[in-house]
Design an enzyme around this catalytic site. Structure first.
Site, PDB file in Angstrom:
ATOM      1  N   GLU A 236       0.876  -1.142  -0.062  1.00 46.41           N
ATOM      2  CA  GLU A 236      -0.027   0.095  -0.085  1.00 46.41           C
ATOM      3  C   GLU A 236       0.887   1.076  -0.058  1.00 46.41           C
ATOM      4  O   GLU A 236       1.939   1.257   0.473  1.00 46.41           O
ATOM      5  CB  GLU A 236      -0.910   0.040   1.259  1.00 46.41           C
ATOM      6  CG  GLU A 236      -2.338  -0.343   1.060  1.00 46.41           C
ATOM      7  CD  GLU A 236      -3.064   0.788   0.251  1.00 46.41           C
ATOM      8  OE1 GLU A 236      -2.486   1.650  -0.570  1.00 46.41           O
ATOM      9  OE2 GLU A 236      -4.314   0.667   0.649  1.00 46.41           O
ATOM     10  N   ASP A 237       0.137   2.299  -0.580  1.00 45.71           N
ATOM     11  CA  ASP A 237       0.966   3.429  -0.562  1.00 45.71           C
ATOM     12  C   ASP A 237       1.047   3.972   0.984  1.00 45.71           C
ATOM     13  O   ASP A 237       1.796   4.452   1.581  1.00 45.71           O
ATOM     14  CB  ASP A 237       0.713   4.589  -1.615  1.00 45.71           C
ATOM     15  CG  ASP A 237      -0.896   4.695  -1.538  1.00 45.71           C
ATOM     16  OD1 ASP A 237      -1.768   4.043  -0.827  1.00 45.71           O
ATOM     17  OD2 ASP A 237      -1.520   5.562  -2.242  1.00 45.71           O
TER      18      ASP A 237
ATOM     19  N   ASP B  82      -4.254   5.140   6.191  1.00 42.96           N
ATOM     20  CA  ASP B  82      -5.105   6.531   6.700  1.00 42.96           C
ATOM     21  C   ASP B  82      -6.137   5.918   7.745  1.00 42.96           C
ATOM     22  O   ASP B  82      -5.606   5.729   8.915  1.00 42.96           O
ATOM     23  CB  ASP B  82      -5.538   7.251   5.699  1.00 42.96           C
ATOM     24  CG  ASP B  82      -6.199   8.525   6.325  1.00 42.96           C
ATOM     25  OD1 ASP B  82      -5.488   9.340   7.361  1.00 42.96           O
ATOM     26  OD2 ASP B  82      -6.638   9.444   5.438  1.00 42.96           O
TER      27      ASP B  82
ATOM     28  N   ARG C 145       1.223  12.462  -8.773  1.00 45.84           N
ATOM     29  CA  ARG C 145       1.824  11.335  -8.484  1.00 45.84           C
ATOM     30  C   ARG C 145       3.300  11.104  -8.886  1.00 45.84           C
ATOM     31  O   ARG C 145       3.915  10.243  -8.457  1.00 45.84           O
ATOM     32  CB  ARG C 145       0.837  10.223  -9.134  1.00 45.84           C
ATOM     33  CG  ARG C 145      -0.507  10.090  -8.877  1.00 45.84           C
ATOM     34  CD  ARG C 145      -1.423   8.703  -9.556  1.00 45.84           C
ATOM     35  NE  ARG C 145      -2.624   8.767  -9.459  1.00 45.84           N
ATOM     36  CZ  ARG C 145      -3.323   8.234  -8.256  1.00 45.84           C
ATOM     37  NH1 ARG C 145      -2.490   7.830  -7.125  1.00 45.84           N
ATOM     38  NH2 ARG C 145      -4.529   8.414  -8.346  1.00 45.84           N
TER      39      ARG C 145
ATOM     40  N   PHE D  90      -1.716  15.661   4.783  1.00 44.85           N
ATOM     41  CA  PHE D  90      -2.103  15.225   3.658  1.00 44.85           C
ATOM     42  C   PHE D  90      -0.909  15.219   2.727  1.00 44.85           C
ATOM     43  O   PHE D  90      -0.431  16.409   2.222  1.00 44.85           O
ATOM     44  CB  PHE D  90      -3.249  16.167   2.980  1.00 44.85           C
ATOM     45  CG  PHE D  90      -3.765  15.090   1.473  1.00 44.85           C
ATOM     46  CD1 PHE D  90      -4.730  13.982   1.923  1.00 44.85           C
ATOM     47  CD2 PHE D  90      -3.486  15.378   0.424  1.00 44.85           C
ATOM     48  CE1 PHE D  90      -5.372  13.377   0.825  1.00 44.85           C
ATOM     49  CE2 PHE D  90      -3.873  14.675  -0.474  1.00 44.85           C
ATOM     50  CZ  PHE D  90      -4.658  13.693  -0.264  1.00 44.85           C
TER      51      PHE D  90
HETATM   52  P1  IMP Z   1      -7.716   4.818   3.944  1.00 42.13           P
HETATM   53  O1  IMP Z   1      -9.010   3.537   3.756  1.00 42.13           O
HETATM   54  O2  IMP Z   1      -8.348   5.868   5.024  1.00 42.13           O
HETATM   55  O3  IMP Z   1      -6.802   4.116   4.929  1.00 42.13           O
HETATM   56  O4  IMP Z   1      -7.338   5.284   2.756  1.00 42.13           O
HETATM   57  C1  IMP Z   1      -6.319   4.683   2.083  1.00 42.13           C
HETATM   58  C2  IMP Z   1      -6.353   5.374   0.721  1.00 42.13           C
HETATM   59  O5  IMP Z   1      -6.324   6.736   0.574  1.00 42.13           O
HETATM   60  C3  IMP Z   1      -4.572   5.303   0.170  1.00 42.13           C
HETATM   61  O6  IMP Z   1      -4.326   4.215  -0.360  1.00 42.13           O
HETATM   62  C4  IMP Z   1      -4.533   6.895  -0.706  1.00 42.13           C
HETATM   63  O7  IMP Z   1      -5.246   6.353  -1.777  1.00 42.13           O
HETATM   64  C5  IMP Z   1      -5.554   7.553   0.121  1.00 42.13           C
HETATM   65  N1  IMP Z   1      -4.967   8.475   1.185  1.00 42.13           N
HETATM   66  C6  IMP Z   1      -4.867   8.657   2.342  1.00 42.13           C
HETATM   67  N2  IMP Z   1      -4.155   9.828   2.949  1.00 42.13           N
HETATM   68  C7  IMP Z   1      -3.598  10.357   2.083  1.00 42.13           C
HETATM   69  C8  IMP Z   1      -2.667  11.333   1.594  1.00 42.13           C
HETATM   70  O8  IMP Z   1      -2.238  11.985   2.574  1.00 42.13           O
HETATM   71  N3  IMP Z   1      -2.223  11.548   0.361  1.00 42.13           N
HETATM   72  C9  IMP Z   1      -2.973  10.780  -0.659  1.00 42.13           C
HETATM   73  N4  IMP Z   1      -3.923  10.006  -0.436  1.00 42.13           N
HETATM   74  C10 IMP Z   1      -4.164   9.537   0.596  1.00 42.13           C
HETATM   75 MG    MG Z   2      -5.929   8.261  -3.933  1.00 40.98          MG
END
Ligand code: IMP
Ligand code: MG
Length: 184
Positions: A103-104, A107, A169, A156
């Site tokens: 995963e990138d 969050d 990106r 963010f």
């Molecule tokens: P989660 O379901 O809230 O954990 O969201 C995960 C996804 O939200 C990641 O795979 C990203 O695509 C996006 N995301 C969450 N935080 C950021 C950020 O700071 N910058 C860009 N994308 C984010």
């Molecule tokens: Mg995204």
């Protein structure tokens, strides 16, 4: 020593390219050490993890296969909706395999929680998580990250695969946007 300049954006540098590179080399070393004698399947989450995946697999010195899945959760917003959907699946059978999800960023954890449930139902021998970035303060569901690149505060970030509305990106670094850009 020359000062590195990047093409102009409103993002200020948080993690420099060479720092990302060194950390990924460490993650690759750790994954290689932990999985001696095994072959791995790495499943990346599009689109954010594509760049991380490309660099990470070249630091893992084991037989591996990799594939990508795509999940929709955020839409064009910067906040997790909590609604997640698998919109592209992997072609590789995960049954009896050692699987690592790449995963990138984690969050709220909602995206990964959903994906881990889907992948677990395919009966892998093991299922681990490797995330480049972690924002633990935002978590709304517990997630174990087995391999983590960097922990962030509630910021963010963009670049190195991460976007806002599909932009940024291709930044070679991880950057923080001016508040006006995130719409907050
Ligand atoms: P989660 O379901 O809230 O954990 O969201 C995960 C996804 O939200 C990641 O795979 C990203 O695509 C996006 N995301 C969450 N935080 C950021 C950020 O700071 N910058 C860009 N994308 C984010
Ligand atoms: Mg995204």
């Amino acid at each position: 020593m020359s000062v590195k300049t990047y093409w102009t954006t409103n993002a200020s540098v948080l993690i420099e390219p060479h720092v990302i590179r060194e950390r990924i080399a460490e993650l690759g070393r750790q994954i290689t050490l932990d999985n001696q004698g095994k072959s791995l399947v790495l499943i990346g989450v599009l689109k954010g993890a594509a760049i991380f995946m490309a660099d990470l697999i070249r630091e893992i010195h084991l037989p591996i296969e990799f594939d990508f899945v795509a999940i929709s959760s955020y839409g064009a917003d910067t906040k997790s909706s909590g609604i997640v959907r698998l919109i592209k699946d992997s072609d590789i059978s995960l049954q009896d395999r050692h699987v690592i999800v790449v995963e990138d960023i984690v969050d709220t954890g909602l995206t990964l929680r959903y994906l881990l449930e889907v992948l677990q139902s395919r009966q892998p021998t093991s299922l681990k998580v490797c995330a480049l970035l972690n924002k633990p303060s935002q978590r709304s569901t517990p997630i174990q990250i087995d391999y983590c690149g960097f922990e962030l505060l509630d910021q963010f970030v963009v670049g190195y695969g991460l976007d806002i509305n599909e932009r940024y990106r291709n930044l070679p670094y991880i950057g923080v946007l001016e508040e006006s850009e995130t719409g907050k």
